[in-house]
Design a protein around this motif. Structure first.
Motif, PDB file in Angstrom:
ATOM      1  N   ALA A   1     -20.019 -38.334   4.708  1.00  0.00           N
ATOM      2  CA  ALA A   1     -19.818 -39.771   4.060  1.00  0.00           C
ATOM      3  C   ALA A   1     -19.019 -39.306   2.662  1.00  0.00           C
ATOM      4  CB  ALA A   1     -20.828 -40.467   3.743  1.00  0.00           C
ATOM      5  N   ILE A   2     -17.922 -38.233   2.717  1.00  0.00           N
ATOM      6  CA  ILE A   2     -17.578 -37.616   1.577  1.00  0.00           C
ATOM      7  C   ILE A   2     -16.466 -38.796   0.898  1.00  0.00           C
ATOM      8  CG2 ILE A   2     -15.918 -35.855   0.765  1.00  0.00           C
ATOM      9  CD1 ILE A   2     -18.544 -34.967   1.694  1.00  0.00           C
ATOM     10  N   ASP A   3     -16.613 -38.727  -0.401  1.00  0.00           N
ATOM     11  CA  ASP A   3     -15.926 -39.835  -1.268  1.00  0.00           C
ATOM     12  C   ASP A   3     -14.591 -38.789  -1.996  1.00  0.00           C
ATOM     13  OD1 ASP A   3     -17.451 -42.049  -1.095  1.00  0.00           O
ATOM     14  OD2 ASP A   3     -19.003 -40.794  -2.087  1.00  0.00           O
ATOM     15  N   PHE A   4     -14.920 -37.761  -2.285  1.00  0.00           N
ATOM     16  CA  PHE A   4     -13.746 -36.849  -3.177  1.00  0.00           C
ATOM     17  C   PHE A   4     -13.836 -35.541  -2.519  1.00  0.00           C
ATOM     18  CE2 PHE A   4     -14.536 -40.414  -6.028  1.00  0.00           C
ATOM     19  CZ  PHE A   4     -13.109 -40.592  -6.439  1.00  0.00           C
ATOM     20  N   LYS A   5     -12.453 -34.901  -2.329  1.00  0.00           N
ATOM     21  CA  LYS A   5     -12.490 -33.394  -2.148  1.00  0.00           C
ATOM     22  C   LYS A   5     -12.168 -32.928  -3.478  1.00  0.00           C
ATOM     23  CE  LYS A   5      -9.855 -30.208   0.598  1.00  0.00           C
ATOM     24  NZ  LYS A   5      -8.702 -29.983   1.483  1.00  0.00           N
ATOM     25  N   ILE A   6     -12.658 -31.884  -3.664  1.00  0.00           N
ATOM     26  CA  ILE A   6     -12.601 -31.107  -5.446  1.00  0.00           C
ATOM     27  C   ILE A   6     -12.015 -29.693  -4.731  1.00  0.00           C
ATOM     28  CG2 ILE A   6     -13.491 -30.192  -7.495  1.00  0.00           C
ATOM     29  CD1 ILE A   6     -15.754 -32.532  -7.144  1.00  0.00           C
ATOM     30  N   ASN A   7     -10.724 -29.300  -5.080  1.00  0.00           N
ATOM     31  CA  ASN A   7     -10.456 -28.271  -5.101  1.00  0.00           C
ATOM     32  C   ASN A   7     -10.620 -27.311  -6.336  1.00  0.00           C
ATOM     33  OD1 ASN A   7      -8.978 -28.289  -2.241  1.00  0.00           O
ATOM     34  ND2 ASN A   7      -8.218 -30.178  -3.379  1.00  0.00           N
ATOM     35  N   LEU A   8     -10.744 -26.115  -6.202  1.00  0.00           N
ATOM     36  CA  LEU A   8     -10.999 -25.086  -7.211  1.00  0.00           C
ATOM     37  C   LEU A   8     -10.081 -23.839  -6.832  1.00  0.00           C
ATOM     38  CD1 LEU A   8     -14.947 -25.112  -7.442  1.00  0.00           C
ATOM     39  CD2 LEU A   8     -13.232 -26.588  -8.712  1.00  0.00           C
ATOM     40  N   ARG A   9      -9.695 -23.288  -8.240  1.00  0.00           N
ATOM     41  CA  ARG A   9      -8.749 -21.989  -8.041  1.00  0.00           C
ATOM     42  C   ARG A   9      -8.544 -21.650  -9.338  1.00  0.00           C
ATOM     43  NH1 ARG A   9      -4.023 -24.201  -5.913  1.00  0.00           N
ATOM     44  NH2 ARG A   9      -3.152 -24.551  -7.892  1.00  0.00           N
ATOM     45  N   ASN A  10      -8.416 -20.243  -9.295  1.00  0.00           N
ATOM     46  CA  ASN A  10      -8.439 -19.530 -10.809  1.00  0.00           C
ATOM     47  C   ASN A  10      -9.194 -20.019 -11.924  1.00  0.00           C
ATOM     48  OD1 ASN A  10      -6.528 -17.842  -9.359  1.00  0.00           O
ATOM     49  ND2 ASN A  10      -4.886 -19.021  -9.853  1.00  0.00           N
ATOM     50  N   GLY A  11     -10.602 -20.355 -11.601  1.00  0.00           N
ATOM     51  CA  GLY A  11     -11.275 -20.666 -12.789  1.00  0.00           C
ATOM     52  C   GLY A  11     -11.203 -22.132 -13.118  1.00  0.00           C
ATOM     53  N   LYS A  12     -10.500 -23.044 -12.399  1.00  0.00           N
ATOM     54  CA  LYS A  12     -10.114 -24.157 -12.729  1.00  0.00           C
ATOM     55  C   LYS A  12     -10.334 -25.461 -11.700  1.00  0.00           C
ATOM     56  CE  LYS A  12      -6.547 -22.845 -16.197  1.00  0.00           C
ATOM     57  NZ  LYS A  12      -5.253 -23.002 -16.578  1.00  0.00           N
ATOM     58  N   ILE A  13     -10.346 -26.586 -11.902  1.00  0.00           N
ATOM     59  CA  ILE A  13     -10.122 -27.522 -10.932  1.00  0.00           C
ATOM     60  C   ILE A  13      -8.840 -27.877 -10.746  1.00  0.00           C
ATOM     61  CG2 ILE A  13     -10.928 -29.979 -10.423  1.00  0.00           C
ATOM     62  CD1 ILE A  13     -13.468 -29.625 -11.944  1.00  0.00           C
ATOM     63  N   SER A  14      -8.220 -27.469  -9.761  1.00  0.00           N
ATOM     64  CA  SER A  14      -6.923 -27.608  -9.585  1.00  0.00           C
ATOM     65  C   SER A  14      -6.457 -29.169  -9.113  1.00  0.00           C
ATOM     66  CB  SER A  14      -6.347 -26.633  -8.511  1.00  0.00           C
ATOM     67  OG  SER A  14      -7.222 -26.831  -7.245  1.00  0.00           O
ATOM     68  N   SER A  15      -7.365 -29.705  -8.266  1.00  0.00           N
ATOM     69  CA  SER A  15      -6.938 -30.949  -8.052  1.00  0.00           C
ATOM     70  C   SER A  15      -8.094 -31.765  -7.303  1.00  0.00           C
ATOM     71  CB  SER A  15      -6.008 -31.266  -6.602  1.00  0.00           C
ATOM     72  OG  SER A  15      -6.704 -30.635  -5.580  1.00  0.00           O
ATOM     73  N   VAL A  16      -8.265 -33.039  -7.398  1.00  0.00           N
ATOM     74  CA  VAL A  16      -9.435 -34.002  -7.099  1.00  0.00           C
ATOM     75  C   VAL A  16      -8.691 -35.110  -6.458  1.00  0.00           C
ATOM     76  CG1 VAL A  16     -11.190 -35.705  -7.748  1.00  0.00           C
ATOM     77  CG2 VAL A  16     -10.841 -33.620  -9.139  1.00  0.00           C
ATOM     78  N   GLU A  17      -9.153 -35.275  -4.899  1.00  0.00           N
ATOM     79  CA  GLU A  17      -8.331 -35.925  -3.968  1.00  0.00           C
ATOM     80  C   GLU A  17      -9.491 -36.872  -3.629  1.00  0.00           C
ATOM     81  OE1 GLU A  17      -6.941 -33.788  -0.891  1.00  0.00           O
ATOM     82  OE2 GLU A  17      -6.477 -31.982  -2.176  1.00  0.00           O
ATOM     83  N   LYS A  18      -9.265 -38.270  -3.563  1.00  0.00           N
ATOM     84  CA  LYS A  18     -10.032 -39.174  -2.957  1.00  0.00           C
ATOM     85  C   LYS A  18      -9.908 -39.419  -1.743  1.00  0.00           C
ATOM     86  CE  LYS A  18     -11.271 -44.222  -3.553  1.00  0.00           C
ATOM     87  NZ  LYS A  18     -12.658 -43.958  -3.317  1.00  0.00           N
ATOM     88  N   ILE A  19     -10.750 -39.438  -0.612  1.00  0.00           N
ATOM     89  CA  ILE A  19     -10.886 -39.490   0.590  1.00  0.00           C
ATOM     90  C   ILE A  19     -11.041 -40.839   1.252  1.00  0.00           C
ATOM     91  CG2 ILE A  19     -12.111 -38.606   2.903  1.00  0.00           C
ATOM     92  CD1 ILE A  19     -10.893 -36.427   0.899  1.00  0.00           C
ATOM     93  N   THR A  20      -9.951 -41.181   2.045  1.00  0.00           N
ATOM     94  CA  THR A  20     -10.020 -42.429   2.856  1.00  0.00           C
ATOM     95  C   THR A  20     -10.389 -41.850   4.288  1.00  0.00           C
ATOM     96  OG1 THR A  20      -8.300 -43.357   1.542  1.00  0.00           O
ATOM     97  CG2 THR A  20      -8.583 -44.340   3.523  1.00  0.00           C
TER      98      THR A  20
END
Length: 252
Positions: free
Chosen positions: A97-116
């Motif tokens: 039941a994941i709501d968001f996918k959080i991508n991390l790269r090079n010490g930063k949050i590179s993107s936050v994606e809402k999951i449908t």
């Protein structure tokens, strides 16, 4: 039935002197105070993640080590996603039941994606616990297992005064059970954790442990066999070693 007295990592961070160093990367270090501050910053930057179930996918070990406490502080559940689940991502997201996918790269949050997603109640796993990990077991197919922070730290040494005596070296990925246990053991005791980059050679790893005076290390038997082939392993000032992550929190 035991209840979880600390359901967020941030509760432990508040107990540890802020000036004490927690994370050592190759060229950077972060104190416990910095980790605590990041928890506050992220909540204001990403209000959409508050009380949501989130998958965290990190391209490197350092980013996950840095952001795990802050994301744990704001998300209701976190799936520590490995990078080898192939085409099973959507299925696992629906199951947890994941709501968001959080991508991390090079010490930063590179993107936050809402999951449908198209939920399948029959396949949904129980996610009453805070941490969701993927395990392949004997079949090779990724399956989800959930853990509470209480269960992951129940037998950990939490003597903060003694924690300064121990410097842990990380040899596993944090999105695996053994790596998460080592990470949390260092954190709850107020110890230092040396985090190498992925895909380092064994000689580079050993030198990193030497340079940072690592004295606690949990690793697989195959890792120890390789380490013993590196002459400089004798210079690592080890006090505690284990042959697997499961026992890493019981060796003090």
């Amino acid at each position: 039935m035991k209840t979880e007295s600390h359901n967020k990592i941030v509760d432990y961070l508040r107990q540890i002197p802020s000036e004490r160093v927690f994370l050592n990367f190759k060229n950077t270090s972060y104190t416990f105070g910095h980790m605590l501050g990041l928890c506050t910053v992220l909540k204001s930057r990403f209000p959409e993640l508050v009380s949501k179930s989130c998958a965290i996918l990190s391209e490197d070990r350092e980013s996950l080590a840095l952001y795990l406490p802050a994301l744990d502080a704001i998300c209701s559940h976190i799936f520590l996603q490995p990078d080898d689940i192939g085409d099973k991502e959507s299925e696992l997201y629906a199951s947890a039941a994941i709501d968001f996918k959080i991508n991390l790269r090079n010490g930063k949050i590179s993107s936050v994606e809402k999951i449908t997603r198209l939920d399948s109640l029959e396949k949904r796993v129980k996610v009453s616990n805070s941490y969701i990990l993927a395990t392949s077991g004997t079949t090779g197919e990724p399956k989800l297992a959930s853990y509470s922070l209480y269960s992951l730290t129940a037998t950990a040494q939490k003597n903060i005064a003694r924690g300064t005596e121990f410097i842990w070296g990380l040899s596993y990925d944090i999105n695996r059970f053994a790596g998460l246990q080592v990470y949390l053991q260092a954190l709850v005791a107020g110890s230092r954790l040396v985090v190498p980059s992925k895909n380092e050679t064994i000689a580079t790893l050993i030198q990193l442990y030497v340079d940072n005076h690592v004295n606690c290390l949990s690793a697989t038997p195959s890792f120890w066999r390789k380490a013993l082939m590196v002459p400089s392993h004798k210079r690592v000032p080890l006090k505690r070693i284990t042959l697997g992550g499961r026992l890493a929190i019981k060796i003090f």
